[in-house]
Motif scaffolding. Sequence first.
Motif, PDB file in Angstrom:
ATOM      1  N   MET A   1       0.835  -1.195   0.000  1.00 18.87           N
ATOM      2  CA  MET A   1       0.000   0.000   0.000  1.00 18.87           C
ATOM      3  C   MET A   1       0.872   1.248   0.000  1.00 18.87           C
ATOM      4  O   MET A   1       1.983   1.240   0.525  1.00 18.87           O
ATOM      5  N   LYS A   3       2.123   4.827   1.253  1.00 19.20           N
ATOM      6  CA  LYS A   3       2.258   5.380   2.586  1.00 19.20           C
ATOM      7  C   LYS A   3       1.482   6.684   2.717  1.00 19.20           C
ATOM      8  O   LYS A   3       1.349   7.442   1.770  1.00 19.20           O
ATOM      9  N   PHE A   4       0.970   6.968   3.916  1.00 21.99           N
ATOM     10  CA  PHE A   4       0.407   8.274   4.197  1.00 21.99           C
ATOM     11  C   PHE A   4       1.562   9.244   4.395  1.00 21.99           C
ATOM     12  O   PHE A   4       2.397   9.067   5.271  1.00 21.99           O
ATOM     13  N   GLU A  10       0.973   3.232   6.928  1.00 23.96           N
ATOM     14  CA  GLU A  10       0.313   2.607   5.784  1.00 23.96           C
ATOM     15  C   GLU A  10      -1.158   2.992   5.744  1.00 23.96           C
ATOM     16  O   GLU A  10      -1.783   3.275   6.761  1.00 23.96           O
ATOM     17  N   ALA A  11      -1.698   3.011   4.545  1.00 21.94           N
ATOM     18  CA  ALA A  11      -3.113   3.313   4.387  1.00 21.94           C
ATOM     19  C   ALA A  11      -3.949   2.267   5.115  1.00 21.94           C
ATOM     20  O   ALA A  11      -3.578   1.091   5.181  1.00 21.94           O
ATOM     21  N   GLN A  30      -9.191  10.285  -1.822  1.00 19.93           N
ATOM     22  CA  GLN A  30      -7.818  10.108  -1.345  1.00 19.93           C
ATOM     23  C   GLN A  30      -7.613   8.715  -0.756  1.00 19.93           C
ATOM     24  O   GLN A  30      -6.580   8.071  -0.990  1.00 19.93           O
ATOM     25  N   LEU A  31      -8.587   8.236   0.003  1.00 24.77           N
ATOM     26  CA  LEU A  31      -8.476   6.901   0.584  1.00 24.77           C
ATOM     27  C   LEU A  31      -8.424   5.830  -0.495  1.00 24.77           C
ATOM     28  O   LEU A  31      -7.618   4.891  -0.416  1.00 24.77           O
ATOM     29  N   SER A  34      -5.115   5.788  -2.105  1.00 21.36           N
ATOM     30  CA  SER A  34      -4.047   5.329  -1.215  1.00 21.36           C
ATOM     31  C   SER A  34      -4.008   3.807  -1.093  1.00 21.36           C
ATOM     32  O   SER A  34      -3.052   3.259  -0.544  1.00 21.36           O
ATOM     33  N   CYS A  36      -6.858   1.948   0.134  1.00 19.49           N
ATOM     34  CA  CYS A  36      -7.841   1.462   1.107  1.00 19.49           C
ATOM     35  C   CYS A  36      -8.813   0.515   0.408  1.00 19.49           C
ATOM     36  O   CYS A  36      -9.373   0.838  -0.646  1.00 19.49           O
TER      37      CYS A  36
END
Length: 205
Positions: A1, A3-4, A10-11, A30-31, A34, A36
């Motif tokens: 995943m 990264k934030f 991690e998301a 955004q999620l 990323s 999710c």
Amino acid sequence: MKKFARRGAEAPRSAAIIGAGSAGLFFLQQLIRSGCESVVISDLNAERLATAARLGATEIVHAPTESVVDAVRDLTGGAGADLVIEAAGYDVCRAEAVEAARERGTLGLFGYPERRGSSPFPVDRCFRKSLSMEWISKTQSEPGLASFRAALAAIGRGDIEIDHCLESMHELDEAPAAMDLARRHGDGAAKVGFVLPGGARWAQT
């Protein structure tokens, strides 16, 4: 995943968003980008939820007749979401966010307070669930405006769609009616805005 960028984490695999206005729909996009895997989003308005579904929400919840807490628990086998973002601003929504989060999950609290001064908040439940919380505000005072610039870049690349925020634009002489519309949550519009002289745009919730 992916990264934030803000926290190096991690998301989340599962998330819920309470409020499908412009901010909630930004968070949704955004999620998804990323990585999710599932995002539940709730709102009072069917039109906003239709936009959320089109943008990729896993499940939409039409409050108050449907429960975002129940939807999240059903989707996660009773565990709750890794991340719950409250983007509506009501006391009841913050309480729902606490209940929708898993043990040791994270709350992102973005919605403007329902009132000035003290408000009820389920502190005991947060304590029992060992939740992490982050209150998001004053983004325009962030040093270097890093988040703002990142958002503009994402919009410019087409990573984040904003057309739904431009569907209810009004001339300045329509301000009283537009403000009444905003108080009704846009009657389904994600954002209510004004067209300023010279073509500049200013958006009002």
